[in-house]
Design an enzyme around this catalytic site. Structure first.
Site, PDB file in Angstrom:
ATOM      1  N   CYS A 578       0.823  -1.205   0.000  1.00  0.00           N
ATOM      2  CA  CYS A 578       0.000   0.000   0.000  1.00  0.00           C
ATOM      3  C   CYS A 578       0.859   1.259   0.000  1.00  0.00           C
ATOM      4  O   CYS A 578       0.338   2.370   0.021  1.00  0.00           O
ATOM      5  CB  CYS A 578      -0.938   0.007   1.206  1.00  0.00           C
ATOM      6  SG  CYS A 578      -0.091  -0.070   2.795  1.00  0.00           S
ATOM      7  N   GLU A 634      -1.831   1.242  -4.895  1.00  0.00           N
ATOM      8  CA  GLU A 634      -1.198   0.004  -4.439  1.00  0.00           C
ATOM      9  C   GLU A 634      -0.234  -0.482  -5.516  1.00  0.00           C
ATOM     10  O   GLU A 634      -0.445  -0.227  -6.707  1.00  0.00           O
ATOM     11  CB  GLU A 634      -2.253  -1.075  -4.185  1.00  0.00           C
ATOM     12  CG  GLU A 634      -3.291  -0.717  -3.154  1.00  0.00           C
ATOM     13  CD  GLU A 634      -3.000  -1.270  -1.776  1.00  0.00           C
ATOM     14  OE1 GLU A 634      -2.326  -2.312  -1.674  1.00  0.00           O
ATOM     15  OE2 GLU A 634      -3.457  -0.650  -0.795  1.00  0.00           O
TER      16      GLU A 634
END
Length: 644
Positions: A578, A634
């Protein structure tokens, strides 16, 4: 300290906030709590204290990051003596927003400097056509002009806080903010202006300087000349440009995906410490099926009553407090009645909680965070074709659930909103079912999890193996949490999939999820392991037959984990992150096969008798847009072991 440094440190600074209208209400120069400092009392130490205090408060959408520490270096040793030189400590980059922003600003300044050099070169070329005397005189004048310009830049004072400027936005940073230059100015001083895109000319109000890094922050006030990229009719939230949750609602979604690809490109350029030829071309970012109505979790909050946080003093609220999120850089909560990036169930939950608070606010003596987590109950279509009955959805707070029939009519999903952190939420990804504590971490965009896990499934195994190589049979899911990859990828591994995590509670729910999906321990098992001995628990597996999936928190992997990973040496690594900046840092470590040059000398080489660390080559890198309308992306990087 140099004259320039003294000048920069003796400016008056005001507490940074972002919402211009709210900021003006908080400017209290006659109050003893005023944030203004006089130049005579502003020192390096007070600058450091103010700077550390002004780190952005968590806005309720994303995790809090540690701020860089800045300030005057302390004197070491006694007067007249030299302290013994200490070894330089290598500190691994954390990919903080401040660090990312500074990389983007420096890159922009380089392009502006190059442009200035080109312009000067053109002027010199024109001068060569003139007589030699005129040329010499021109060179002398140019040198004088350059010296004057340098002196002017050295002596240039930063604009007073509160100054309104016209700013031309030149580029978009990886943090989602526009990087601008004052229109009509010959200075290359950069202003960071949120809610803007390249090509905009905007009115902005300066509110904070970062003189040691050569830039300032400014509030966005209004668009004077819109960029061709901007279309404000796309904006679906009345709080946009005030709430800091979204940055890109004015941008076409295809442009958002292009920008997010550039974030990944810059992350590997700035944080991997790899030469360009070692990084393959970054693939296009895969978009979210839903660009609004996708967030399955929100955490709005409210502050306690003024004066009610003193020790031993409890003051009840006299009126319903603002409930919502924090504008960029501001500590005061902004009241938000609705959030269009949330799912229908979460939006209904927000409305229900606001109604509850309107009746119960007097019982609160302190602030709190409200959990809003979607939970789903899936009911198959009855075999006799009868109507599906509404199931019991407790502990959800919705009196009427959100009903979502399957496209083929085979089932109906009933969605509610949970506000109890310890309650259990249920979520489906295709035919897989996952249950978690409602307050724990699980991916917040359910709409993208199906294509995302399918992409991992299509690429978790190598497209081909060298002649004579063993087939991959085993999966290790490090940082497994409640088993997202261990479970959804288990069918590909005849040797079984193993999830490892250091949190016992996560392992308990992962085992529960395996049973819910009909997987026994021969197919899917989970191990709670201590971080320093993570791979000892799977030492029996043949690394040549094993692929490892990593999905660490935002800070990335630590040195100990990367060392263990490279000594275990799985044939293939799939790194999900992330935070693409710490991912790039860690992937650089794997490619070089060395931990020390990133994390410090203590991790450079294996000690005698230890297994040598393997290195890897990158097969592919691409982004996934889990958070449309925001600056977050991401990353998925796939690597293969180099056999030497």
């Amino acid at each position: 300290m140099s004259a320039t440094a003294r000048l920069l440190f003796t400016q008056s600074f005001i507490k940074p906030t972002t919402s211009a209208s709210i900021r003006s209400q908080l400017a209290l120069p006659n109050n003893k709590f005023s944030w203004a400092r006089s130049a005579s009392h502003y020192t390096a130490s007070t600058f450091k204290a103010d700077f550390d205090n002004e780190f952005h408060k968590d806005n309720g959408f994303h995790k809090h990051h540690q701020h860089n520490k800045m300030g005057k270096r302390q004197f070491n040793g006694k007067p007249g003596k030299f302290r013994k030189k200490q070894k330089k400590v290598v500190v691994a980059s954390e990919g903080s927003p401040e660090e990312v922003l500074l990389h983007d600003i420096n890159a922009l300044l380089e392009t502006l400097t190059v442009a200035d050099v080109v312009d000067e070169g053109a002027t010199e070329a024109q001068a060569e056509a003139k007589p030699e005397v005129e040329k010499v005189e021109g060179e002398e004048k140019a040198e004088e002009k350059t010296e004057d310009k340098e002196d002017a830049e050295t002596k240039q004072e930063l604009l007073a806080q509160g100054t309104e400027i016209e700013a031309e936005v030149l580029s978009l940073s990886s943090t989602g903010d526009g990087l601008a230059r004052q229109k009509g100015s010959n200075s290359n001083h950069i202003y960071v202006v949120p809610f803007t895109v390249p090509g905009d000319v905007v009115k902005a109000r300066v509110y904070r300087h970062v003189p040691q890094d050569g830039y300032s922050h400014a509030d966005f006030l209004e668009v004077l000349t819109p960029s061709p990229l901007r279309d404000d009719s796309r904006i679906q939230c009345k709080y946009f440009a005030k709430c800091s949750g979204c940055q890109f609602q004015m941008l076409d979604y295809s442009e958002q995906l292009k920008h997010k690809r550039s974030i990944v490109v810059k992350a590997y350029k700035n944080f991997s410490n790899l030469s360009p030829e070692l990084v393959p071309e970054i693939l296009d970012t895969i978009g979210s099926p839903l660009q609004y109505g996708y967030r399955t979790k929100l955490t709005p909050h409210f502050d306690g009553p003024p004066g009610g946080n003193r020790r031993g003093f409890k003051k009840p609220m006299e009126e319903m407090p603002p409930i919502g999120f924090t504008p960029k850089g501001l500590r005061k909560v902004m009241d938000i009645e609705d959030c269009p990036i949330a799912t229908d169930a979460v939006r209904a939950g927000l409305k229900a909680e606001r109604e509850r608070m309107s009746k119960e606010f007097a019982s609160y003596t302190r602030g709190a965070t409200i959990l809003l987590r979607e939970s789903t109950k899936r009911v198959p279509k009855p075999a006799d074709g009868s109507e599906i009955a509404v199931p019991d959805l407790k502990p959800g707070v919705l009196s009427t659930p959100i009903v979502t029939p399957a496209a083929d009519g085979s089932y109906t999903d009933f969605k509610t909103c949970i506000t109890d952190n310890n309650a259990t939420s249920t979520e489906y990804i295709d035919s897989f079912i996952f249950q978690n504590p409602a307050g724990s971490f699980f991916q917040n965009n359910n709409s993208i999890l199906s294509p995302f896990t399918d992409h991992i499934r299509q690429h978790i195994l190598p497209p081909s193996l060298p002649e004579g190589a063993k087939p991959i049979k085993n999966l290790i899911d490090a940082y497994s949490g409640s088993g997202l990859f261990t479970i959804t990828q288990s069918s590909l591994f005849p040797g079984g999939s193993i999830g490892i995590d250091i949190a016992d509670k996560s392992i308990d729910f992962a085992r529960r999820n395996a049973r819910l999906n009909g997987l026994d321990e021969s197919q899917c098992k989970f191990i709670a392991a201590d971080a320093p001995k993570l791979f000892e628990s799977v030492a029996q597996l043949d690394a040549d037959e094993t692929v490892v999936v990593l999905d660490p928190p935002r800070k990335g992997c630590d040195a100990s984990f990367l060392r263990q990973l490279m000594q275990f040496a799985p044939r293939r690594v799939v790194y999900v992150s992330c935070n693409v900046h710490t991912q790039a840092r860690d992937v650089g470590v794997l490619v070089r096969g060395r931990v020390g040059d990133t994390f410090g000398e203590a991790f450079v080489d294996p000690t005698e008798g230890e297994k040598k660390m393997s290195r890897y080559v990158i097969e592919s890198i691409r982004g996934f847009d889990f958070f449309p309308q925001t600056g977050h992306v991401e990353g998925v990087a796939i690597l293969n072991r180099v056999d030497e």
